[in-house]
Motif scaffolding. Structure first.
Motif, PDB file in Angstrom:
ATOM      1  N   HIS A  46       0.834  -1.210   0.000  1.00 13.14           N
ATOM      2  CA  HIS A  46       0.000   0.000   0.000  1.00 13.14           C
ATOM      3  C   HIS A  46       0.866   1.257   0.000  1.00 13.14           C
ATOM      4  CE1 HIS A  46      -3.519   2.487   0.820  1.00 13.14           C
ATOM      5  NE2 HIS A  46      -2.805   3.099   1.750  1.00 13.14           N
ATOM      6  N   LEU A  47       1.997   1.183   0.674  1.00 15.60           N
ATOM      7  CA  LEU A  47       2.916   2.326   0.752  1.00 15.60           C
ATOM      8  C   LEU A  47       3.884   2.370  -0.436  1.00 15.60           C
ATOM      9  CD1 LEU A  47       3.720   2.163   4.577  1.00 15.60           C
ATOM     10  CD2 LEU A  47       2.179   3.757   3.412  1.00 15.60           C
ATOM     11  N   GLN A  48       3.694   1.446  -1.386  1.00 14.75           N
ATOM     12  CA  GLN A  48       4.509   1.368  -2.613  1.00 14.75           C
ATOM     13  C   GLN A  48       5.982   1.074  -2.321  1.00 14.75           C
ATOM     14  OE1 GLN A  48       3.650   5.031  -4.768  1.00 14.75           O
ATOM     15  NE2 GLN A  48       1.720   4.202  -5.535  1.00 14.75           N
ATOM     16  N   ASP A  49       6.230   0.410  -1.200  1.00 12.36           N
ATOM     17  CA  ASP A  49       7.587  -0.062  -0.877  1.00 12.36           C
ATOM     18  C   ASP A  49       7.686  -1.496  -1.383  1.00 12.36           C
ATOM     19  OD1 ASP A  49      10.024  -0.772   0.164  1.00 12.36           O
ATOM     20  OD2 ASP A  49       9.640   0.036   2.168  1.00 12.36           O
ATOM     21  N   TYR A  50       7.819  -1.626  -2.702  1.00 10.69           N
ATOM     22  CA  TYR A  50       7.652  -2.923  -3.358  1.00 10.69           C
ATOM     23  C   TYR A  50       8.741  -3.932  -2.983  1.00 10.69           C
ATOM     24  CZ  TYR A  50       4.352  -0.207  -6.155  1.00 10.69           C
ATOM     25  OH  TYR A  50       3.321   0.607  -6.548  1.00 10.69           O
ATOM     26  N   GLU A  51       9.962  -3.460  -2.872  1.00 10.22           N
ATOM     27  CA  GLU A  51      11.071  -4.374  -2.582  1.00 10.22           C
ATOM     28  C   GLU A  51      10.898  -5.033  -1.218  1.00 10.22           C
ATOM     29  OE1 GLU A  51      15.953  -4.250  -2.170  1.00 10.22           O
ATOM     30  OE2 GLU A  51      14.918  -2.643  -3.238  1.00 10.22           O
ATOM     31  N   ARG A  52      10.584  -4.234  -0.212  1.00 10.30           N
ATOM     32  CA  ARG A  52      10.390  -4.787   1.130  1.00 10.30           C
ATOM     33  C   ARG A  52       9.113  -5.623   1.196  1.00 10.30           C
ATOM     34  NH1 ARG A  52      10.049  -0.574   5.397  1.00 10.30           N
ATOM     35  NH2 ARG A  52      10.280  -2.321   6.854  1.00 10.30           N
ATOM     36  N   ALA A  53       8.060  -5.185   0.499  1.00 10.81           N
ATOM     37  CA  ALA A  53       6.817  -5.971   0.489  1.00 10.81           C
ATOM     38  C   ALA A  53       7.077  -7.377  -0.028  1.00 10.81           C
ATOM     39  CB  ALA A  53       5.767  -5.275  -0.376  1.00 10.81           C
ATOM     40  N   ALA A  74       2.337 -10.985  -3.750  1.00  6.17           N
ATOM     41  CA  ALA A  74       3.534 -10.943  -4.593  1.00  6.17           C
ATOM     42  C   ALA A  74       3.161 -10.632  -6.040  1.00  6.17           C
ATOM     43  CB  ALA A  74       4.283 -12.272  -4.508  1.00  6.17           C
ATOM     44  N   GLY A  75       2.047 -11.198  -6.498  1.00  8.28           N
ATOM     45  CA  GLY A  75       1.580 -10.904  -7.849  1.00  8.28           C
ATOM     46  C   GLY A  75       1.285  -9.428  -8.033  1.00  8.28           C
ATOM     47  N   ASN A  76       0.688  -8.816  -7.015  1.00  9.57           N
ATOM     48  CA  ASN A  76       0.397  -7.384  -7.086  1.00  9.57           C
ATOM     49  C   ASN A  76       1.667  -6.541  -7.128  1.00  9.57           C
ATOM     50  OD1 ASN A  76      -2.514  -6.809  -7.136  1.00  9.57           O
ATOM     51  ND2 ASN A  76      -2.569  -7.983  -5.241  1.00  9.57           N
ATOM     52  N   VAL A  77       2.685  -6.958  -6.384  1.00 11.81           N
ATOM     53  CA  VAL A  77       3.975  -6.245  -6.420  1.00 11.81           C
ATOM     54  C   VAL A  77       4.527  -6.247  -7.839  1.00 11.81           C
ATOM     55  CG1 VAL A  77       6.387  -6.299  -5.694  1.00 11.81           C
ATOM     56  CG2 VAL A  77       4.581  -6.641  -4.012  1.00 11.81           C
ATOM     57  N   TYR A  78       4.555  -7.429  -8.454  1.00  9.66           N
ATOM     58  CA  TYR A  78       5.091  -7.531  -9.812  1.00  9.66           C
ATOM     59  C   TYR A  78       4.209  -6.798 -10.819  1.00  9.66           C
ATOM     60  CZ  TYR A  78       8.575 -10.940  -8.287  1.00  9.66           C
ATOM     61  OH  TYR A  78       9.643 -11.542  -7.671  1.00  9.66           O
ATOM     62  N   LYS A  86       5.840 -12.471 -14.289  1.00 14.54           N
ATOM     63  CA  LYS A  86       6.048 -12.870 -12.894  1.00 14.54           C
ATOM     64  C   LYS A  86       4.740 -12.730 -12.106  1.00 14.54           C
ATOM     65  CE  LYS A  86       9.415 -13.604 -10.848  1.00 14.54           C
ATOM     66  NZ  LYS A  86      10.024 -14.906 -10.432  1.00 14.54           N
ATOM     67  N   ALA A  87       3.986 -11.672 -12.388  1.00 16.98           N
ATOM     68  CA  ALA A  87       2.702 -11.487 -11.711  1.00 16.98           C
ATOM     69  C   ALA A  87       1.767 -12.651 -12.015  1.00 16.98           C
ATOM     70  CB  ALA A  87       2.071 -10.168 -12.141  1.00 16.98           C
ATOM     71  N   GLN A  88       1.741 -13.078 -13.282  1.00 14.95           N
ATOM     72  CA  GLN A  88       0.891 -14.205 -13.696  1.00 14.95           C
ATOM     73  C   GLN A  88       1.202 -15.449 -12.888  1.00 14.95           C
ATOM     74  OE1 GLN A  88       1.490 -14.888 -17.859  1.00 14.95           O
ATOM     75  NE2 GLN A  88       0.615 -12.912 -18.406  1.00 14.95           N
ATOM     76  N   GLU A  89       2.489 -15.738 -12.728  1.00 15.96           N
ATOM     77  CA  GLU A  89       2.901 -16.948 -12.015  1.00 15.96           C
ATOM     78  C   GLU A  89       2.304 -16.967 -10.609  1.00 15.96           C
ATOM     79  OE1 GLU A  89       7.148 -17.101 -11.992  1.00 15.96           O
ATOM     80  OE2 GLU A  89       7.323 -17.060 -14.185  1.00 15.96           O
ATOM     81  N   HIS A  90       2.388 -15.825  -9.929  1.00 16.04           N
ATOM     82  CA  HIS A  90       1.897 -15.774  -8.549  1.00 16.04           C
ATOM     83  C   HIS A  90       0.375 -15.778  -8.487  1.00 16.04           C
ATOM     84  CE1 HIS A  90       5.580 -15.507  -6.205  1.00 16.04           C
ATOM     85  NE2 HIS A  90       6.085 -14.765  -7.175  1.00 16.04           N
ATOM     86  N   PHE A  91      -0.286 -15.087  -9.398  1.00 18.43           N
ATOM     87  CA  PHE A  91      -1.755 -15.117  -9.395  1.00 18.43           C
ATOM     88  C   PHE A  91      -2.266 -16.533  -9.661  1.00 18.43           C
ATOM     89  CE2 PHE A  91      -1.596 -10.416 -10.771  1.00 18.43           C
ATOM     90  CZ  PHE A  91      -1.701  -9.980  -9.457  1.00 18.43           C
ATOM     91  N   ALA A 102     -12.790 -12.841  -6.745  1.00 22.08           N
ATOM     92  CA  ALA A 102     -12.882 -12.025  -7.962  1.00 22.08           C
ATOM     93  C   ALA A 102     -11.585 -11.280  -8.254  1.00 22.08           C
ATOM     94  CB  ALA A 102     -14.043 -11.030  -7.836  1.00 22.08           C
ATOM     95  N   ASP A 103     -10.987 -10.696  -7.216  1.00 21.33           N
ATOM     96  CA  ASP A 103      -9.812  -9.844  -7.439  1.00 21.33           C
ATOM     97  C   ASP A 103      -8.645 -10.591  -8.055  1.00 21.33           C
ATOM     98  OD1 ASP A 103     -11.167  -7.666  -6.504  1.00 21.33           O
ATOM     99  OD2 ASP A 103     -10.226  -7.645  -4.520  1.00 21.33           O
ATOM    100  N   VAL A 104      -8.391 -11.811  -7.598  1.00 18.96           N
ATOM    101  CA  VAL A 104      -7.232 -12.540  -8.124  1.00 18.96           C
ATOM    102  C   VAL A 104      -7.465 -12.952  -9.578  1.00 18.96           C
ATOM    103  CG1 VAL A 104      -7.931 -14.814  -7.241  1.00 18.96           C
ATOM    104  CG2 VAL A 104      -5.512 -14.332  -7.655  1.00 18.96           C
ATOM    105  N   HIS A 105      -8.690 -13.367  -9.910  1.00 21.35           N
ATOM    106  CA  HIS A 105      -9.011 -13.697 -11.303  1.00 21.35           C
ATOM    107  C   HIS A 105      -8.932 -12.450 -12.182  1.00 21.35           C
ATOM    108  CE1 HIS A 105     -10.257 -17.895 -10.796  1.00 21.35           C
ATOM    109  NE2 HIS A 105     -10.779 -17.519  -9.640  1.00 21.35           N
ATOM    110  N   PHE A 106      -9.426 -11.324 -11.647  1.00 22.05           N
ATOM    111  CA  PHE A 106      -9.381 -10.068 -12.390  1.00 22.05           C
ATOM    112  C   PHE A 106      -7.937  -9.650 -12.668  1.00 22.05           C
ATOM    113  CE2 PHE A 106      -9.238  -5.335 -12.239  1.00 22.05           C
ATOM    114  CZ  PHE A 106      -9.931  -5.091 -13.411  1.00 22.05           C
ATOM    115  N   MET A 107      -7.102  -9.683 -11.644  1.00 20.48           N
ATOM    116  CA  MET A 107      -5.709  -9.266 -11.823  1.00 20.48           C
ATOM    117  C   MET A 107      -4.974 -10.188 -12.792  1.00 20.48           C
ATOM    118  SD  MET A 107      -5.465  -6.487 -10.204  1.00 20.48           S
ATOM    119  CE  MET A 107      -3.692  -6.250 -10.356  1.00 20.48           C
ATOM    120  N   LEU A 108      -5.259 -11.486 -12.711  1.00 19.60           N
ATOM    121  CA  LEU A 108      -4.630 -12.418 -13.656  1.00 19.60           C
ATOM    122  C   LEU A 108      -5.079 -12.094 -15.077  1.00 19.60           C
ATOM    123  CD1 LEU A 108      -2.897 -14.823 -14.342  1.00 19.60           C
ATOM    124  CD2 LEU A 108      -4.786 -16.340 -13.650  1.00 19.60           C
ATOM    125  N   GLY A 109      -6.367 -11.855 -15.254  1.00 18.42           N
ATOM    126  CA  GLY A 109      -6.857 -11.475 -16.573  1.00 18.42           C
ATOM    127  C   GLY A 109      -6.194 -10.209 -17.088  1.00 18.42           C
TER     128      GLY A 109
END
Length: 220
Positions: A46-53, A74-78, A86-91, A102-109
């Motif tokens: 949420h704080l956009q600190d992607y590396e630490r997240a 992790a998918g959201n970070v990527y 990489k996001a696809q792999e995690h989703f 719904a959210d995970v299917h939406f993000m994968l799509g």
């Protein structure tokens, strides 16, 4: 209320420093439980600190490789870093782990959409639309993907559903206009383009289409 619940409540209240302190305490209290790491990862995302997240999500996955919410995080970070493969792999791993939301299917799509793989995106956006019928963004992206796959009748119904959820959705009106043009219904298309422009005057695509259709109708 336990430490983790307090931390989540502080995060909801946007008291991020206190949330971070409490998440750290929760992890110290239960260092072998992935849920603390996942929630701290959510805060950092949420704080956009992607590396630490990502480090926190990976630690959760070291403890439980089937932690679906850690894969989703992790998918959201990527995704935010536009690393869509990489996001696809995690989703996908999140879904395989049982996270049928719904959210995970939406993000994968959407990862497939960003790579112009509309056919691959469609089943995931369909599932997202089925799981959350009240989310205008999900319904719109599903309708748009239907149109991109040439399923215009279904796309039209999806766009009309979007307008039931959000009456002033200019992009839905624009896409209904495009579909009407495909059906060679210029006057109906013009009505949709006019509506899109009235809602959003700076909608360039709708304004351009409106001008083109008006010119064509005037030449008849």
């Amino acid at each position: 209320m336990d430490t983790l619940a307090k931390a989540i409540e502080e995060m909801k209240q946007q008291n991020f420093e206190e949330a971070a302190r409490l998440f750290t305490k929760a992890i110290d209290e239960n260092p072998n439980e992935p849920v603390g790491y996942i929630n701290f990862g959510n805060l950092l995302l949420h704080l956009q600190d992607y590396e630490r997240a990502l480090r926190f999500y990976n630690r959760a996955l070291e403890l439980d490789e089937q932690a679906g919410t850690a894969h989703y995080g992790a998918g959201n970070v990527y995704y935010e870093q536009e690393k869509f493969t990489k996001a696809q792999e995690h989703f996908l791993r999140a879904i395989e782990a049982g996270l049928d939301e719904a959210d995970v299917h939406f993000m994968l799509g959407m990862t497939f959409i960003h790579q112009d793989y509309q056919k691959l995106a469609l089943p995931y956006l369909l599932r997202a639309a089925e799981l959350n019928t009240e989310d205008a963004d999900i319904q719109f992206q599903y309708g748009l993907c239907l149109a991109q796959n040439g399923q215009l009748q279904a796309a039209e119904q999806a766009m009309k559903h979007v307008l039931q959820l959000e009456e002033e959705h200019s992009d839905a009106f624009y896409n209904l206009g495009v579909i009407a043009l495909h059906h060679e219904e210029a006057e109906r298309a013009l009505q949709y383009f006019n509506k899109a422009v009235s809602i959003q005057p700076e909608h360039r695509l709708a304004a351009h289409a409106k001008t083109q259709v008006e010119a064509a109708l005037n030449h008849e």
